[in-house]
Motif scaffolding. Sequence first.
Motif, PDB file in Angstrom:
ATOM      1  N   THR A  21      -4.240  -2.813 -11.750  1.00 35.51           N
ATOM      2  CA  THR A  21      -5.000  -3.475 -10.804  1.00 35.51           C
ATOM      3  C   THR A  21      -4.599  -5.008 -10.650  1.00 35.51           C
ATOM      4  OG1 THR A  21      -6.786  -3.697 -12.371  1.00 35.51           O
ATOM      5  CG2 THR A  21      -6.982  -1.944 -10.899  1.00 35.51           C
ATOM      6  N   LEU A  24      -1.447  -4.947  -8.790  1.00 32.51           N
ATOM      7  CA  LEU A  24      -1.592  -4.815  -7.023  1.00 32.51           C
ATOM      8  C   LEU A  24      -2.407  -5.879  -6.615  1.00 32.51           C
ATOM      9  CD1 LEU A  24      -3.091  -0.876  -7.665  1.00 32.51           C
ATOM     10  CD2 LEU A  24      -1.066  -1.689  -6.479  1.00 32.51           C
ATOM     11  N   LYS A  25      -3.230  -6.774  -7.267  1.00 31.93           N
ATOM     12  CA  LYS A  25      -3.735  -7.649  -6.702  1.00 31.93           C
ATOM     13  C   LYS A  25      -3.064  -8.869  -6.498  1.00 31.93           C
ATOM     14  CE  LYS A  25      -7.955 -10.744  -7.003  1.00 31.93           C
ATOM     15  NZ  LYS A  25      -9.005 -11.129  -7.821  1.00 31.93           N
ATOM     16  N   TRP A  27       0.473  -8.780  -6.016  1.00 32.71           N
ATOM     17  CA  TRP A  27       1.544  -8.690  -5.193  1.00 32.71           C
ATOM     18  C   TRP A  27       0.790  -8.564  -3.673  1.00 32.71           C
ATOM     19  CZ3 TRP A  27       6.651  -7.752  -5.063  1.00 32.71           C
ATOM     20  CH2 TRP A  27       7.282  -7.596  -6.218  1.00 32.71           C
ATOM     21  N   ARG A  28      -0.289  -8.110  -3.675  1.00 35.57           N
ATOM     22  CA  ARG A  28      -1.342  -8.357  -2.287  1.00 35.57           C
ATOM     23  C   ARG A  28      -1.356  -9.754  -1.832  1.00 35.57           C
ATOM     24  NH1 ARG A  28      -6.206  -9.611  -1.117  1.00 35.57           N
ATOM     25  NH2 ARG A  28      -6.908  -9.385  -3.174  1.00 35.57           N
ATOM     26  N   GLU A  53      -8.849  -2.427  -6.996  1.00 35.60           N
ATOM     27  CA  GLU A  53      -8.498  -3.573  -7.603  1.00 35.60           C
ATOM     28  C   GLU A  53      -9.615  -4.156  -8.638  1.00 35.60           C
ATOM     29  OE1 GLU A  53      -7.661  -6.813  -4.549  1.00 35.60           O
ATOM     30  OE2 GLU A  53      -5.631  -5.750  -3.837  1.00 35.60           O
ATOM     31  N   LEU A  64       0.115   4.138  -4.168  1.00 34.67           N
ATOM     32  CA  LEU A  64       1.316   3.264  -5.063  1.00 34.67           C
ATOM     33  C   LEU A  64       2.319   3.385  -4.116  1.00 34.67           C
ATOM     34  CD1 LEU A  64       0.308   4.253  -8.655  1.00 34.67           C
ATOM     35  CD2 LEU A  64      -0.390   1.985  -7.545  1.00 34.67           C
ATOM     36  N   ALA A  67       1.663   1.144  -1.264  1.00 34.44           N
ATOM     37  CA  ALA A  67       1.531  -0.239  -1.502  1.00 34.44           C
ATOM     38  C   ALA A  67       3.040  -0.968  -1.757  1.00 34.44           C
ATOM     39  CB  ALA A  67       0.781  -0.368  -2.713  1.00 34.44           C
ATOM     40  N   ASP A  68       3.666   0.023  -2.272  1.00 33.84           N
ATOM     41  CA  ASP A  68       5.123  -0.453  -2.556  1.00 33.84           C
ATOM     42  C   ASP A  68       5.867  -0.919  -1.507  1.00 33.84           C
ATOM     43  OD1 ASP A  68       7.113  -0.423  -5.524  1.00 33.84           O
ATOM     44  OD2 ASP A  68       8.145  -0.008  -3.382  1.00 33.84           O
ATOM     45  N   ILE A  77       6.095  -1.439  -7.782  1.00 34.73           N
ATOM     46  CA  ILE A  77       4.643  -0.944  -7.852  1.00 34.73           C
ATOM     47  C   ILE A  77       4.611   0.679  -7.988  1.00 34.73           C
ATOM     48  CG2 ILE A  77       2.482  -0.508  -6.378  1.00 34.73           C
ATOM     49  CD1 ILE A  77       2.964  -3.401  -5.176  1.00 34.73           C
TER      50      ILE A  77
END
Length: 277
Positions: A21, A24-25, A27-28, A53, A64, A67-68, A77
Motif C-alpha cells: 500500500t 501504491l500511494k 506512485w499515485r 491504500e 495492480l 495501476a501499473d 507495481i
Amino acid sequence: MGEWEAGLDDEEAGAVMRTVTRQLKLWREAAGLTQAEFGAAIGYGEELVSCVERGRRIPRPEYLDAADEVLGAGGKIAALKQDVAEVRYPKKVRDLKKLEAEATELCAYNNSVIHGLLQTEKYARAVLSARRPPFTADQLEQQVSARVARQEIVSDTTARPLFNFVQCESTLRRPIGGKMVMREQLERLLQVAKFPNVDLQVLPLGREENSGLDGSFRLLRLEDGSTVGHVEVAHISRVIAEPKEVQLLDIQYGIIRAQALSPRESMALIEKALGET
C-alpha cells in the motif's frame, strides 16, 4: 470487481500489505493524482482506492495491472502481485498449504465431505456456502479461491508427493450442491484416482467396523522425516506435532485404510455411485 478484506490480526499479511500500500500511494502521489482521479482512471471507486491504500482491502491482480499501466510504473507495481498472492488467503490456509508443499506423503480420511484437495470448484462452493454463520460474498470467493489454489500439488505430471485418500462411502452419496455438481465431483474422483502418485480408497457403509467414526483428519509426512497431523472441526483448525498424538493418528489411519476397499475396488464403487446419481 470487489476486493477482499485484509485480516487485520494477521501479522504476516499485514507486513506485506503495508509495503504494497505504501508503494501504491507513493506512485499515485508522484503522478499527481487524487484517489478519485486515480480510481476513475483504473475503473474503481474512490472509496475502494482509499480502502486499498489504508490496507483494509487486498487488491486483485487486475487492480495492480491497471495501476501499473496508468501510473507508468513499467512493471514495478505489477510485480507486487507475487507479494500479495499468498496473503490473499486466510492464514490457516496459507499454513496448511505450506505444510502440504513440504510433504513427501499426504494421507487423509474424510467422513463428511470429499477432501478439499479433490473437490471441484462447484462442489467446494456448495460446501463453503453451507457454513453457518455464512461467509460474506467476498469471504466466500476468498475461501473458494484458496481451496482451488491448494489443489495445484495434485497432478498427474509429478511423482511427489504421494497421496492416499480414504473417503467414507457417505461422502459419495451425499448430494452436496445437487445431482449435476455431484456427478462432476464423482467424475473428478475417478480422474484423480488414475494419477500414478494417488491411491484413493473408499470405506463402505456396509462395513461393520469403521475406526473413523470420530471424524476426519490427515497426516503429512515431511521431508525431514517427521510427521504431523491436522484436524479441522467446525471453526477450529489444528496442526498436531506432539509425537504421541501423531502416533495415535498414524495407527488409526492404518486401521482405517485396512478396513477400506482396495483402490481398484474403490473405483468400481465410485463408478457405481456415479451411475446412480
